[in-house]
Design a protein around this motif. Sequence first.
Motif, PDB file in Angstrom:
ATOM      1  N   ASN A 183       9.304  14.829  -6.789  1.00  0.00           N
ATOM      2  CA  ASN A 183      10.201  15.127  -5.621  1.00  0.00           C
ATOM      3  C   ASN A 183      10.528  13.643  -5.428  1.00  0.00           C
ATOM      4  OD1 ASN A 183      11.638  15.291  -3.361  1.00  0.00           O
ATOM      5  ND2 ASN A 183      10.087  16.628  -2.342  1.00  0.00           N
ATOM      6  N   LEU A 222      12.239  12.491  -3.433  1.00  0.00           N
ATOM      7  CA  LEU A 222      12.489  12.070  -1.945  1.00  0.00           C
ATOM      8  C   LEU A 222      11.507  11.371  -1.263  1.00  0.00           C
ATOM      9  CD1 LEU A 222      14.380  15.293  -1.115  1.00  0.00           C
ATOM     10  CD2 LEU A 222      15.486  13.071  -1.197  1.00  0.00           C
ATOM     11  N   THR A 280      13.243  16.679 -12.291  1.00  0.00           N
ATOM     12  CA  THR A 280      13.438  16.562 -10.834  1.00  0.00           C
ATOM     13  C   THR A 280      14.349  17.990 -10.499  1.00  0.00           C
ATOM     14  OG1 THR A 280      13.247  14.425 -10.888  1.00  0.00           O
ATOM     15  CG2 THR A 280      14.171  15.332  -8.835  1.00  0.00           C
ATOM     16  N   LYS A 293      15.858  19.934  -6.910  1.00  0.00           N
ATOM     17  CA  LYS A 293      16.131  19.588  -5.387  1.00  0.00           C
ATOM     18  C   LYS A 293      15.345  20.748  -4.530  1.00  0.00           C
ATOM     19  CE  LYS A 293      21.041  18.573  -5.616  1.00  0.00           C
ATOM     20  NZ  LYS A 293      22.308  19.006  -5.243  1.00  0.00           N
ATOM     21  N   ALA A 298      17.744  22.005   0.041  1.00  0.00           N
ATOM     22  CA  ALA A 298      18.713  21.063  -0.430  1.00  0.00           C
ATOM     23  C   ALA A 298      19.667  21.673  -1.383  1.00  0.00           C
ATOM     24  CB  ALA A 298      18.324  19.898  -0.521  1.00  0.00           C
ATOM     25  N   LEU A 299      19.401  22.991  -2.087  1.00  0.00           N
ATOM     26  CA  LEU A 299      20.221  23.313  -3.118  1.00  0.00           C
ATOM     27  C   LEU A 299      21.441  23.554  -2.813  1.00  0.00           C
ATOM     28  CD1 LEU A 299      17.779  26.179  -4.891  1.00  0.00           C
ATOM     29  CD2 LEU A 299      17.946  23.707  -5.492  1.00  0.00           C
ATOM     30  N   ASP A 350      21.317  21.411  -9.433  1.00  0.00           N
ATOM     31  CA  ASP A 350      20.194  21.793  -8.620  1.00  0.00           C
ATOM     32  C   ASP A 350      18.938  20.626  -9.264  1.00  0.00           C
ATOM     33  OD1 ASP A 350      21.319  24.117  -7.637  1.00  0.00           O
ATOM     34  OD2 ASP A 350      21.142  24.737  -9.638  1.00  0.00           O
ATOM     35  N   GLY A 351      19.492  19.768 -10.021  1.00  0.00           N
ATOM     36  CA  GLY A 351      18.398  18.803 -10.289  1.00  0.00           C
ATOM     37  C   GLY A 351      18.753  18.159 -11.687  1.00  0.00           C
ATOM     38  N   THR A 389      19.747  12.218  -8.037  1.00  0.00           N
ATOM     39  CA  THR A 389      20.026  13.819  -8.428  1.00  0.00           C
ATOM     40  C   THR A 389      19.401  14.635  -7.076  1.00  0.00           C
ATOM     41  OG1 THR A 389      20.321  13.633 -10.761  1.00  0.00           O
ATOM     42  CG2 THR A 389      20.304  15.968  -9.827  1.00  0.00           C
ATOM     43  N   ALA A 390      18.424  14.303  -6.849  1.00  0.00           N
ATOM     44  CA  ALA A 390      17.614  15.117  -5.458  1.00  0.00           C
ATOM     45  C   ALA A 390      18.191  14.884  -4.198  1.00  0.00           C
ATOM     46  CB  ALA A 390      16.174  14.579  -5.722  1.00  0.00           C
ATOM     47  N   THR A 391      18.986  13.635  -4.218  1.00  0.00           N
ATOM     48  CA  THR A 391      19.665  13.500  -2.810  1.00  0.00           C
ATOM     49  C   THR A 391      21.179  13.584  -3.062  1.00  0.00           C
ATOM     50  OG1 THR A 391      19.742  11.108  -3.373  1.00  0.00           O
ATOM     51  CG2 THR A 391      17.708  11.799  -2.349  1.00  0.00           C
TER      52      THR A 391
END
Length: 196
Positions: A4, A6, A21, A23, A27-28, A33-34, A128-130
């Motif tokens: 993660n 984040l 990674t 999300k 947060a999707l 999505d990752g 990508t996660a953010t």
Amino acid sequence: MTSNPLTADPVEAPRGALRLTVKPASALGGSVDGAWWPWSVDPVAEFPPLIAELAVDGDIRRVCYHLDSWGRTGRGLEVGEFVVWMEGFHATQPDTVTLIRADYTRVRLLVVPPGTPDDAAHAVLRSTATAGATETVEDILARNGLVAGTNPVHAAAAARERPLAADQHLWDARVRAALQRPVLGPTRFRGNNPAR
């Protein structure tokens, strides 16, 4: 490795570990999505661990990918006790793969090209996660110094496919020629059985 970003930076993964990674569920959304950073472009080696990581009770049924971004594979890929259908398209965005579950929900991942330098790849995994709901794959890659569709593997894959494409054109020409030949005499059919 599933991380993660984040909360922590991805650590150096041992060769063969999954570099993924996704999300958080809250947060999707957005264009992906990752992100996933495979070790190679061999679908038989790379997709089973990814599918196993994202599947819940074997619920991943199909994987859609860009044909020029990956090596060749059969239509079905055994993952555990399930067969996952591999669907390659030229119309699919080259820097993504989409996994489709049995309930038709999709997990769309940005694919970081295998040869990407570590620091740039880790930056893409983190960002990508953010990524916001309006950021595209191109935006995410550009923010990290990469250009969408420039995966060095694309050119090599396209070169591998050229002989097959030339054969396909030859076959198409032969079929067209055969279809243009005149039919001798009138043909009558009764019902759906032309043999009567």
